[in-house]
Design a protein around this motif. Sequence first.
Motif, PDB file in Angstrom:
ATOM      1  N   GLY A 510      54.953  10.225  44.436  1.00  0.00           N
ATOM      2  CA  GLY A 510      53.872   9.236  44.415  1.00  0.00           C
ATOM      3  C   GLY A 510      53.717   8.446  43.141  1.00  0.00           C
ATOM      4  N   GLU A 511      54.353   8.862  42.049  1.00  0.00           N
ATOM      5  CA  GLU A 511      54.235   8.106  40.804  1.00  0.00           C
ATOM      6  C   GLU A 511      55.579   8.117  40.074  1.00  0.00           C
ATOM      7  N   PRO A 512      55.855   7.046  39.300  1.00  0.00           N
ATOM      8  CA  PRO A 512      57.126   6.998  38.576  1.00  0.00           C
ATOM      9  C   PRO A 512      57.247   8.167  37.599  1.00  0.00           C
ATOM     10  N   ALA A 513      58.472   8.585  37.368  1.00  0.00           N
ATOM     11  CA  ALA A 513      58.732   9.718  36.485  1.00  0.00           C
ATOM     12  C   ALA A 513      59.582   9.276  35.305  1.00  0.00           C
ATOM     13  N   ARG A 514      59.397   9.960  34.185  1.00  0.00           N
ATOM     14  CA  ARG A 514      60.226   9.768  32.990  1.00  0.00           C
ATOM     15  C   ARG A 514      60.743  11.135  32.563  1.00  0.00           C
ATOM     16  N   LEU A 515      62.050  11.250  32.497  1.00  0.00           N
ATOM     17  CA  LEU A 515      62.677  12.500  32.083  1.00  0.00           C
ATOM     18  C   LEU A 515      63.161  12.384  30.646  1.00  0.00           C
ATOM     19  N   THR A 516      63.091  13.490  29.932  1.00  0.00           N
ATOM     20  CA  THR A 516      63.711  13.606  28.614  1.00  0.00           C
ATOM     21  C   THR A 516      64.801  14.662  28.713  1.00  0.00           C
ATOM     22  N   LEU A 517      66.033  14.273  28.404  1.00  0.00           N
ATOM     23  CA  LEU A 517      67.172  15.181  28.486  1.00  0.00           C
ATOM     24  C   LEU A 517      67.639  15.557  27.088  1.00  0.00           C
ATOM     25  N   TRP A 518      67.918  16.847  26.895  1.00  0.00           N
ATOM     26  CA  TRP A 518      68.534  17.312  25.657  1.00  0.00           C
ATOM     27  C   TRP A 518      70.040  17.404  25.925  1.00  0.00           C
ATOM     28  N   ALA A 519      70.761  16.368  25.525  1.00  0.00           N
ATOM     29  CA  ALA A 519      72.184  16.284  25.860  1.00  0.00           C
ATOM     30  C   ALA A 519      72.977  17.450  25.282  1.00  0.00           C
ATOM     31  N   ALA A 520      72.592  17.933  24.103  1.00  0.00           N
ATOM     32  CA  ALA A 520      73.332  19.013  23.449  1.00  0.00           C
ATOM     33  C   ALA A 520      73.256  20.304  24.263  1.00  0.00           C
ATOM     34  N   ARG A 521      72.260  20.417  25.124  1.00  0.00           N
ATOM     35  CA  ARG A 521      72.087  21.642  25.904  1.00  0.00           C
ATOM     36  C   ARG A 521      72.279  21.379  27.396  1.00  0.00           C
ATOM     37  N   SER A 522      72.996  20.301  27.701  1.00  0.00           N
ATOM     38  CA  SER A 522      73.279  19.933  29.090  1.00  0.00           C
ATOM     39  C   SER A 522      74.780  19.765  29.254  1.00  0.00           C
ATOM     40  N   ALA A 523      75.284  19.988  30.469  1.00  0.00           N
ATOM     41  CA  ALA A 523      76.736  19.944  30.654  1.00  0.00           C
ATOM     42  C   ALA A 523      77.091  19.682  32.109  1.00  0.00           C
ATOM     43  N   LEU A 524      78.283  19.113  32.280  1.00  0.00           N
ATOM     44  CA  LEU A 524      78.933  18.977  33.576  1.00  0.00           C
ATOM     45  C   LEU A 524      79.944  20.100  33.719  1.00  0.00           C
ATOM     46  N   ALA A 525      79.914  20.790  34.857  1.00  0.00           N
ATOM     47  CA  ALA A 525      80.913  21.820  35.158  1.00  0.00           C
ATOM     48  C   ALA A 525      81.766  21.317  36.310  1.00  0.00           C
ATOM     49  N   LEU A 526      83.077  21.190  36.068  1.00  0.00           N
ATOM     50  CA  LEU A 526      84.004  20.687  37.076  1.00  0.00           C
ATOM     51  C   LEU A 526      84.922  21.798  37.569  1.00  0.00           C
ATOM     52  N   PRO A 527      85.077  21.927  38.898  1.00  0.00           N
ATOM     53  CA  PRO A 527      86.071  22.861  39.445  1.00  0.00           C
ATOM     54  C   PRO A 527      87.446  22.194  39.444  1.00  0.00           C
TER      55      PRO A 527
END
Length: 674
Positions: A510-527
């Motif tokens: 129902g309302e717009p959202a704003r996310l804050t991401l900590w890139a240093a603690r985020s990752a892509l895992a690929l098979p």
Amino acid sequence: MRYREEFDREVRVEETWIPVRDGTRLHARIWRPVDADRDPVPALLEYLPYRKGDWTAPRDSQRHAWYAGHGYASVRVDIRGSGDSEGVMHDEYAPQELDDAVAVIEWLAARDWCTGGVGMFGISWGGFNSLQVAALRPEPLKAIVTVCSTDDRYDNDVHYTGGAVLGIDMAAWSGTMLAFTARPPDPRVTGEDWLPMWRKRLGEIEPFLHTWLAHQERDDYWRHGSVCEDYDSIRAAVLAVGGWADPYRDTVLRLVEHLPGPVRGLIGPWAHQYPDIERPPGPAIGFLQETLRWWDHWLKDADNGAMDVPLLRSYIQEPVPPRTHYAERPGRWVGDDAWPARSVTWRDRALDGALRPHAAADDGTVTVASPQHTGVDAGRFFPFGNATDLPPDQREDDGRSACFDSAPLEERVEVLGRPRVRLRMDCDVPRANVVVRLCDVAPDGASTLVARGVLNLAGRNGRDRREPWEPGRPEEVAVELSGTGYAFPPGHRIRVAVSTAYWPWVWPHGEPARLTLWAARSALALPERDPAADAGRAPVVFEAPEQARPIPVTVAEGERRPERRVSHDVERGEWTLEVDPNYGGSRTFPDGLEYTEQALETYRIRSGDPLSAVADSQWHIRLRREGWETSVRTRTELRATADAFIVRSDLTACSGDEVVAQREWEREIPRTAG
């Protein structure tokens, strides 16, 4: 396509009524060898609501006659309340539907022309109920072939994804099924009873959307029919088939991993089609021959090597420029004897390491706040092989997202399975969606969609609950993406794109959202799959497509609206997507039946206002034969306030100029997880 004109066994076609336990009669068409009374054969069942008398008739004639010519009684049954069958259909995959299916299987097994062994097959709806009926373990059912189906009715169907309400098919598919369930029986089959049968249907049907939105979390309603709740319940042999362009492809991966009994998996480049039907993206394969080996092994005890193939055969797609249509996807077939595969290794790529953000604050955080029309380039939820189905170049949606790119790759990276993204994040509102796309970025900047995933943050700890986010308290969440078999070539970049909107695939909160991401603690895992795993293995090969010659159907030529049109009202900031699903249009059948359908889906939203979202589905269907003409018009509209979904539907059905039924519905359904 090779059409088989002659078979080892002469085939006849007959129509009959099959009584089920409460006395309701289902109508069936049976293709079987003429000598089956002397030399009985196993039976194969396809069980659908899509009307064997018209909508699926061309497809039915291609495969049922082919199976019969190879020594089977191949049976096509209209589900209760659809086509020429008696009764009323109140929902999809209802207990009544499955109970009827068991009764049909037992009836088939008891025929003098049947050996007592039964198989069940189907695509989409027929693939769903094949799995669900197998979980009930009717004794005669020995094997199934399930194509483009799901084991999870809540999180991998047309209603919800990642716990989020689907905008693009939640309303449109309900509108489609309202029009489909309102179609009349054919007096050629039912005689004078057609009108009373039709009136009963029209008086009792209800838009399915009311039920679907009343269950916004994963509860017992969705657990029913979701075989992932108890894989051990299935003992019949299962051949599970999907396509990388189809939304149900992940089911194949789960089934080959979890089913305790005999199972084989097959995933090609295909859309929502049988793999022998030459619709883009190809290449098509000799799927009927493949399934015949399966049936012969499990229903005729043939020692033919049907189980000697790898557990999972999958197609690794080569990179291509982004387009909405490919006649064929280049690639190669690979085989794995276990799933998870020993050839696949998981590799993490940090979002501030191997991947780098396009823009980050001094503290290393990245802000995500997408305009509401992000997602207009998502493509069709159910690609059918039409010209505008697949996602176009993703650069515009990438520009509305926070993007993290790798350096140009130094070597080829092959992916097979479901990528995952781990995000350390905070959100400034209690309810929001996060959408992650995996893209292949060419040296010229073109961005090809490879996989995507959605997470409703309220369901981050389980889809059976709703837990509003507490702003100011960062958490780690995991977003699982759709499965893929794809090769990133040297010189290309791997991109992760994160957004807070994905309209019209996902209905906004129902309302717009704003996310804050900590890139240093985020990752892509690929098979990542090791190409060297194929060394020394026999190649995965298939025969050329073969079918029985389909019945001659005349398709009306005429002016058509564009399949997919996006417009932008700059002054209002409103984006409109119009979609013609193009299921087949107008056609005339050999018995003189003229079937006409027109459909239009419309999705509107203003860039800064999530409460402006509207999904609208309109249908007009006409059936006509000399001395008989009927029509059905329906409309379904879905919109929402901050607290409730608003559903409006209407239906008008006519016999000639007489209005047989005119109905309207309006429901206000509280928003919970949605």
